[in-house]
Design a protein around this motif. Structure first.
Motif, PDB file in Angstrom:
ATOM      1  N   GLN A 274       6.143  -4.349   6.614  1.00  8.23           N
ATOM      2  CA  GLN A 274       7.010  -3.177   6.451  1.00  8.23           C
ATOM      3  C   GLN A 274       6.372  -2.172   5.498  1.00  8.23           C
ATOM      4  O   GLN A 274       5.711  -2.543   4.533  1.00  8.23           O
ATOM      5  N   GLY A 275       6.540  -0.894   5.818  1.00  8.69           N
ATOM      6  CA  GLY A 275       5.958   0.149   4.984  1.00  8.69           C
ATOM      7  C   GLY A 275       4.483   0.376   5.235  1.00  8.69           C
ATOM      8  O   GLY A 275       3.839   1.128   4.524  1.00  8.69           O
ATOM      9  N   VAL A 276       3.940  -0.284   6.246  1.00  6.08           N
ATOM     10  CA  VAL A 276       2.516  -0.140   6.564  1.00  6.08           C
ATOM     11  C   VAL A 276       2.366   0.408   7.973  1.00  6.08           C
ATOM     12  O   VAL A 276       2.963  -0.100   8.919  1.00  6.08           O
ATOM     13  N   SER A 277       1.576   1.454   8.102  1.00  5.99           N
ATOM     14  CA  SER A 277       1.268   2.011   9.415  1.00  5.99           C
ATOM     15  C   SER A 277      -0.245   2.160   9.500  1.00  5.99           C
ATOM     16  O   SER A 277      -0.871   2.690   8.577  1.00  5.99           O
ATOM     17  N   VAL A 278      -0.832   1.635  10.571  1.00  9.19           N
ATOM     18  CA  VAL A 278      -2.284   1.730  10.691  1.00  9.19           C
ATOM     19  C   VAL A 278      -2.667   2.379  12.013  1.00  9.19           C
ATOM     20  O   VAL A 278      -1.946   2.288  13.003  1.00  9.19           O
TER      21      VAL A 278
ATOM     22  N   LEU B 108       0.694   3.967   3.718  1.00 12.59           N
ATOM     23  CA  LEU B 108       1.525   2.991   3.010  1.00 12.59           C
ATOM     24  C   LEU B 108       2.690   3.684   2.327  1.00 12.59           C
ATOM     25  O   LEU B 108       2.540   4.774   1.780  1.00 12.59           O
ATOM     26  N   THR B 109       3.832   3.038   2.361  1.00 12.30           N
ATOM     27  CA  THR B 109       4.982   3.498   1.583  1.00 12.30           C
ATOM     28  C   THR B 109       5.335   2.370   0.624  1.00 12.30           C
ATOM     29  O   THR B 109       5.554   1.228   1.053  1.00 12.30           O
ATOM     30  N   ILE B 110       5.355   2.682  -0.674  1.00 14.84           N
ATOM     31  CA  ILE B 110       5.562   1.615  -1.657  1.00 14.84           C
ATOM     32  C   ILE B 110       6.648   1.991  -2.672  1.00 14.84           C
ATOM     33  O   ILE B 110       7.008   3.163  -2.827  1.00 14.84           O
ATOM     34  N   VAL B 111       7.128   0.967  -3.350  1.00 12.74           N
ATOM     35  CA  VAL B 111       8.024   1.138  -4.494  1.00 12.74           C
ATOM     36  C   VAL B 111       7.264   0.629  -5.709  1.00 12.74           C
ATOM     37  O   VAL B 111       6.712  -0.478  -5.678  1.00 12.74           O
TER      38      VAL B 111
END
Lengths: 150, 99
Positions: free
Chosen positions: A78-82, A93-96
């Motif tokens: 989750q939060g990863v697109s390649v 990447l989308t992170i907290v």
């Protein structure tokens, strides 16, 4: 990312035809790595960096919590697109981030670790790693407030 | 034989279970293996595998070597064409030793 789309011809067919298609293709057979592998490696590499609390935006984390509970997805995806080509990969990447950590430092370390892991494990060259910090994690924020009445 | 050989290599967790990546024989179904007859009487073998998080290019080379060695031992070296290795997934913390 300026790259040719993936050929529909199999790697071994292309090698037989003398075409240059991938550094992972060889005379004795080709090696292919699924996009899911690159996604998972990027997710694992991101989690390895101190200061990263979670992957994904709010909605992705909420949905991810449900899908992980029923075994439909992995936390690392989750939060990863390649975007994966024959030789190169680009990662979003989308992170907290944990509150108190330096966001530029965490983003830079995430970028370096993701590049190191993907290149080391898959042999693909990583052209870019875009990091979006979606939220800050403040310890205790997600804990439920105690009930005021019994 | 190809799958059994691949599964002995450290770092290989197992074959994928998808039906489209399986070969049906007269007796059973072999998951994770696709075999295609080539026009030179050899067979193109594709192994669809789940691996540990290790350098996959090196792992593919070791798998290929092991399959070639097994085919040679079984007297099938001349029938073996390219051995393609497709890593469909990786599993963290599964640096399993070969059988």
């Amino acid at each position: 990312m300026a790259e040719e789309p993936r050929s529909r011809k199999t790697a071994s067919q292309a090698v037989t035809a003398g075409e240059e298609i991938s550094p992972l293709a060889a005379e004795r057979g080709a090696t292919r790595i699924a996009d899911a592998v690159v996604t998972k490696v990027a997710g694992i590499a991101t989690h390895e960096v101190p200061g990263v609390y979670a992957l994904g935006g709010g909605a992705a984390r909420a949905i991810g919590t449900m899908t992980q509970a029923v075994g439909m997805s992995a936390r690392t995806a989750q939060g990863v697109s390649v975007e994966v080509g024959e030789r190169e990969a680009a990662v979003d990447l989308t992170i907290v981030v944990d509150y108190g950590e330096s966001i530029p430092r965490v983003a830079q370390e995430v970028r370096e670790n993701v590049i190191r892991r993907i290149e080391g494990i898959t042999g693909l060259s990583v052209t870019e790693v875009n990091v979006t910090v979606d939220d800050l994690h403040v310890p205790g924020e997600e804990e439920e407030a105690p009930a005021r009445v019994e | 034989m190809a799958l059994d050989a691949a599964l002995t290599v450290a770092g290989v967790v197992g074959p994928v279970g998808a039906l489209e990546s399986a070969t049906a024989t007269a007796r059973d179904r072999v998951p994770g293996v696709l075999v295609v007859a080539l026009n030179d009487r050899r067979y193109d073998v594709s192994l669809h595998l789940i691996a540990a998080v290790v350098p996959l290019h090196d792992l593919a080379d070791r798998i290929r070597e092991r399959v070639v060695r097994a085919a040679t031992a079984a007297g099938l070296a001349r029938a073996l064409g390219p051995v393609n290795v497709v890593f469909e997934d990786v599993v963290a913390g599964e640096a399993r030793a070969g059988r």
